[in-house]
Design a protein around this motif. Structure first.
Motif, PDB file in Angstrom:
ATOM      1  N   ALA A 129      17.078 -15.748  39.677  1.00  0.00           N
ATOM      2  CA  ALA A 129      16.275 -14.694  40.556  1.00  0.00           C
ATOM      3  C   ALA A 129      15.114 -13.480  40.540  1.00  0.00           C
ATOM      4  CB  ALA A 129      17.932 -13.351  40.587  1.00  0.00           C
ATOM      5  N   GLY A 130      14.474 -13.990  38.520  1.00  0.00           N
ATOM      6  CA  GLY A 130      13.609 -13.708  38.269  1.00  0.00           C
ATOM      7  C   GLY A 130      12.470 -13.982  39.040  1.00  0.00           C
ATOM      8  N   ALA A 131      12.654 -14.901  39.397  1.00  0.00           N
ATOM      9  CA  ALA A 131      10.973 -15.295  40.644  1.00  0.00           C
ATOM     10  C   ALA A 131      11.272 -14.320  42.111  1.00  0.00           C
ATOM     11  CB  ALA A 131      11.073 -17.077  41.283  1.00  0.00           C
ATOM     12  N   TYR A 132      12.364 -13.831  42.640  1.00  0.00           N
ATOM     13  CA  TYR A 132      12.097 -13.784  43.099  1.00  0.00           C
ATOM     14  C   TYR A 132      12.213 -11.819  43.342  1.00  0.00           C
ATOM     15  CZ  TYR A 132      12.843 -18.247  44.908  1.00  0.00           C
ATOM     16  OH  TYR A 132      13.289 -19.135  44.765  1.00  0.00           O
ATOM     17  N   PHE A 133      12.326 -11.540  41.862  1.00  0.00           N
ATOM     18  CA  PHE A 133      12.133  -9.808  41.894  1.00  0.00           C
ATOM     19  C   PHE A 133      10.614  -9.366  41.101  1.00  0.00           C
ATOM     20  CE2 PHE A 133      13.201  -5.589  40.179  1.00  0.00           C
ATOM     21  CZ  PHE A 133      14.673  -5.421  40.450  1.00  0.00           C
ATOM     22  N   ASN A 134      10.733  -8.683  42.137  1.00  0.00           N
ATOM     23  CA  ASN A 134       9.065  -8.503  42.022  1.00  0.00           C
ATOM     24  C   ASN A 134       8.962  -6.738  41.734  1.00  0.00           C
ATOM     25  OD1 ASN A 134       7.210 -10.617  42.864  1.00  0.00           O
ATOM     26  ND2 ASN A 134       9.145 -10.377  44.550  1.00  0.00           N
ATOM     27  N   LYS A 135       8.082  -5.982  40.231  1.00  0.00           N
ATOM     28  CA  LYS A 135       8.131  -4.904  40.564  1.00  0.00           C
ATOM     29  C   LYS A 135       6.305  -4.670  40.512  1.00  0.00           C
ATOM     30  CE  LYS A 135       9.168  -6.251  36.193  1.00  0.00           C
ATOM     31  NZ  LYS A 135      10.064  -5.217  34.217  1.00  0.00           N
ATOM     32  N   ILE A 136       6.723  -3.575  41.097  1.00  0.00           N
ATOM     33  CA  ILE A 136       5.026  -2.426  41.723  1.00  0.00           C
ATOM     34  C   ILE A 136       3.708  -2.079  40.891  1.00  0.00           C
ATOM     35  CG2 ILE A 136       4.208  -1.528  43.263  1.00  0.00           C
ATOM     36  CD1 ILE A 136       6.653  -2.339  46.341  1.00  0.00           C
ATOM     37  N   GLN A 137       5.734  -1.322  40.499  1.00  0.00           N
ATOM     38  CA  GLN A 137       5.367  -0.102  39.197  1.00  0.00           C
ATOM     39  C   GLN A 137       6.123  -0.056  38.561  1.00  0.00           C
ATOM     40  OE1 GLN A 137       4.592   3.655  41.401  1.00  0.00           O
ATOM     41  NE2 GLN A 137       2.609   3.092  42.580  1.00  0.00           N
ATOM     42  N   CYS A 138       5.706   0.280  36.997  1.00  0.00           N
ATOM     43  CA  CYS A 138       7.172  -0.379  36.278  1.00  0.00           C
ATOM     44  C   CYS A 138       6.413   0.424  35.035  1.00  0.00           C
ATOM     45  CB  CYS A 138       7.664  -1.091  35.866  1.00  0.00           C
ATOM     46  SG  CYS A 138       8.986  -1.442  34.237  1.00  0.00           S
ATOM     47  N   PHE A 139       7.262   1.587  34.389  1.00  0.00           N
ATOM     48  CA  PHE A 139       6.834   1.435  32.992  1.00  0.00           C
ATOM     49  C   PHE A 139       6.677   0.540  32.002  1.00  0.00           C
ATOM     50  CE2 PHE A 139      11.739   2.224  33.619  1.00  0.00           C
ATOM     51  CZ  PHE A 139      11.914   1.036  32.376  1.00  0.00           C
ATOM     52  N   CYS A 140       7.596  -0.075  31.899  1.00  0.00           N
ATOM     53  CA  CYS A 140       7.293  -1.489  30.905  1.00  0.00           C
ATOM     54  C   CYS A 140       5.998  -2.391  31.094  1.00  0.00           C
ATOM     55  CB  CYS A 140       8.237  -2.693  31.993  1.00  0.00           C
ATOM     56  SG  CYS A 140       8.281  -3.390  33.285  1.00  0.00           S
ATOM     57  N   PHE A 141       5.221  -1.296  31.797  1.00  0.00           N
ATOM     58  CA  PHE A 141       3.592  -2.481  32.325  1.00  0.00           C
ATOM     59  C   PHE A 141       2.847  -1.806  30.601  1.00  0.00           C
ATOM     60  CE2 PHE A 141       3.945  -3.631  37.070  1.00  0.00           C
ATOM     61  CZ  PHE A 141       5.243  -4.292  36.523  1.00  0.00           C
ATOM     62  N   THR A 142       3.434  -0.509  30.358  1.00  0.00           N
ATOM     63  CA  THR A 142       2.253  -0.326  29.069  1.00  0.00           C
ATOM     64  C   THR A 142       3.907   1.008  28.059  1.00  0.00           C
ATOM     65  OG1 THR A 142       2.708   2.405  30.571  1.00  0.00           O
ATOM     66  CG2 THR A 142       0.858   0.772  31.164  1.00  0.00           C
ATOM     67  N   GLU A 143       3.025   1.292  26.790  1.00  0.00           N
ATOM     68  CA  GLU A 143       3.831   1.698  26.071  1.00  0.00           C
ATOM     69  C   GLU A 143       4.106   3.089  26.504  1.00  0.00           C
ATOM     70  OE1 GLU A 143       0.781   1.248  22.657  1.00  0.00           O
ATOM     71  OE2 GLU A 143       1.888  -0.873  21.898  1.00  0.00           O
ATOM     72  N   GLN A 144       5.467   3.598  25.747  1.00  0.00           N
ATOM     73  CA  GLN A 144       5.638   4.956  26.346  1.00  0.00           C
ATOM     74  C   GLN A 144       5.643   5.794  24.805  1.00  0.00           C
ATOM     75  OE1 GLN A 144       6.423   6.331  29.561  1.00  0.00           O
ATOM     76  NE2 GLN A 144       5.817   3.845  29.674  1.00  0.00           N
ATOM     77  N   VAL A 145       4.939   6.601  24.934  1.00  0.00           N
ATOM     78  CA  VAL A 145       4.671   7.675  23.926  1.00  0.00           C
ATOM     79  C   VAL A 145       5.937   9.080  23.935  1.00  0.00           C
ATOM     80  CG1 VAL A 145       3.507   8.938  22.178  1.00  0.00           C
ATOM     81  CG2 VAL A 145       2.800   7.241  23.614  1.00  0.00           C
ATOM     82  N   LEU A 146       7.151   8.907  23.401  1.00  0.00           N
ATOM     83  CA  LEU A 146       7.998  10.247  23.394  1.00  0.00           C
ATOM     84  C   LEU A 146       8.206  10.998  22.043  1.00  0.00           C
ATOM     85  CD1 LEU A 146       9.160   8.311  25.899  1.00  0.00           C
ATOM     86  CD2 LEU A 146      11.518   9.253  25.080  1.00  0.00           C
ATOM     87  N   LYS A 147       7.713  12.748  22.156  1.00  0.00           N
ATOM     88  CA  LYS A 147       7.954  13.623  21.642  1.00  0.00           C
ATOM     89  C   LYS A 147       9.500  13.347  20.665  1.00  0.00           C
ATOM     90  CE  LYS A 147       2.726  15.504  22.053  1.00  0.00           C
ATOM     91  NZ  LYS A 147       2.690  14.757  22.954  1.00  0.00           N
ATOM     92  N   PRO A 148       9.288  14.669  19.821  1.00  0.00           N
ATOM     93  CA  PRO A 148      10.159  15.228  19.052  1.00  0.00           C
ATOM     94  C   PRO A 148      11.939  15.235  20.122  1.00  0.00           C
ATOM     95  CG  PRO A 148       8.811  15.316  17.010  1.00  0.00           C
ATOM     96  CD  PRO A 148       7.865  14.789  18.679  1.00  0.00           C
ATOM     97  N   GLY A 149      12.601  15.061  20.414  1.00  0.00           N
ATOM     98  CA  GLY A 149      13.543  15.844  21.741  1.00  0.00           C
ATOM     99  C   GLY A 149      12.348  15.648  23.048  1.00  0.00           C
ATOM    100  N   GLN A 150      11.807  15.228  23.432  1.00  0.00           N
ATOM    101  CA  GLN A 150      11.428  14.740  24.842  1.00  0.00           C
ATOM    102  C   GLN A 150      11.952  14.379  25.936  1.00  0.00           C
ATOM    103  OE1 GLN A 150       7.542  13.424  24.905  1.00  0.00           O
ATOM    104  NE2 GLN A 150       6.898  13.887  27.553  1.00  0.00           N
TER     105      GLN A 150
END
Length: 190
Positions: A129-150
């Motif tokens: 199914a990986g060949a057919y599952f398409n992501k247009i936008q995703c948080f996984c495309f960039t690093e995510q920074v979370l502050k304490p408790g955020q």
């Protein structure tokens, strides 16, 4: 054989050995990006595809002409042991129309007293199914920074390509699972 001829052969052999070793070293460094490119192009190992808005619009038209079939999507979220975050999908399953854009929301909360930068790895099951599952936008495309408790909501905009309907390997697939695991980013690992 003369000493000059023997030295010339030794030098040529040494040059070929050095070039061969240099080539193998280059292939070693190129292996990871080449493998990632191969997985993204083929969907190998459940690697999802990246799509543009125009790709999504075309898929939507194709899906509608295919009879608006649906498929179940299951969402999964975990963290590596060194990431003190709570991370989960807002909704565990959804039924989507093949070809139509849909959005999943993941929730993440930094439970520590330090700012942490995370990066998400992902895959899709079953692998075909990986060949057919398409992501247009995703948080996984960039690093995510979370502050304490955020706590943040992270969307994924995706669609299932209608070409899946023509693949006999997808005939028995009733549910696709999209899994993410957050890892500490390298600069955050100090």
């Amino acid at each position: 054989m003369t000493a000059a001829t023997l030295d010339s052969r030794k030098n040529r052999t040494a040059i070929f050995a050095f070039l061969g070793a240099l080539g193998m070293l280059g292939l070693g460094f190129a292996a990871v990006p080449l493998y990632q490119m191969f997985c993204q192009v083929t969907g190998f190992g459940g690697t999802t595809q990246r799509a543009s808005e125009s790709d999504a619009a075309l898929a939507e038209r194709l899906g509608a002409s295919a009879g608006a079939k649906t498929i179940s999507i299951r969402f999964d979220g975990t963290t590596a042991n060194d990431v003190p975050w709570s991370f989960r999908p807002e909704q565990v399953t959804d039924t989507v129309t093949i070809g139509q854009r849909d959005m999943a929301i993941y929730l993440a909360k930094n439970n520590s007293d330090e700012t942490i930068t995370g990066t998400a790895t992902f895959n899709v099951e079953p692998e075909q199914a990986g060949a057919y599952f398409n992501k247009i936008q995703c948080f996984c495309f960039t690093e995510q920074v979370l502050k304490p408790g955020q706590e943040v909501r992270m969307p994924v905009l995706y669609y299932v390509d209608p070409k899946a309907l023509d693949d006999p390997n997808m005939d028995d697939v009733e549910q696709i699972t999209l899994s993410y695991t957050f890892h500490r980013a390298l600069e955050s690992a100090e």
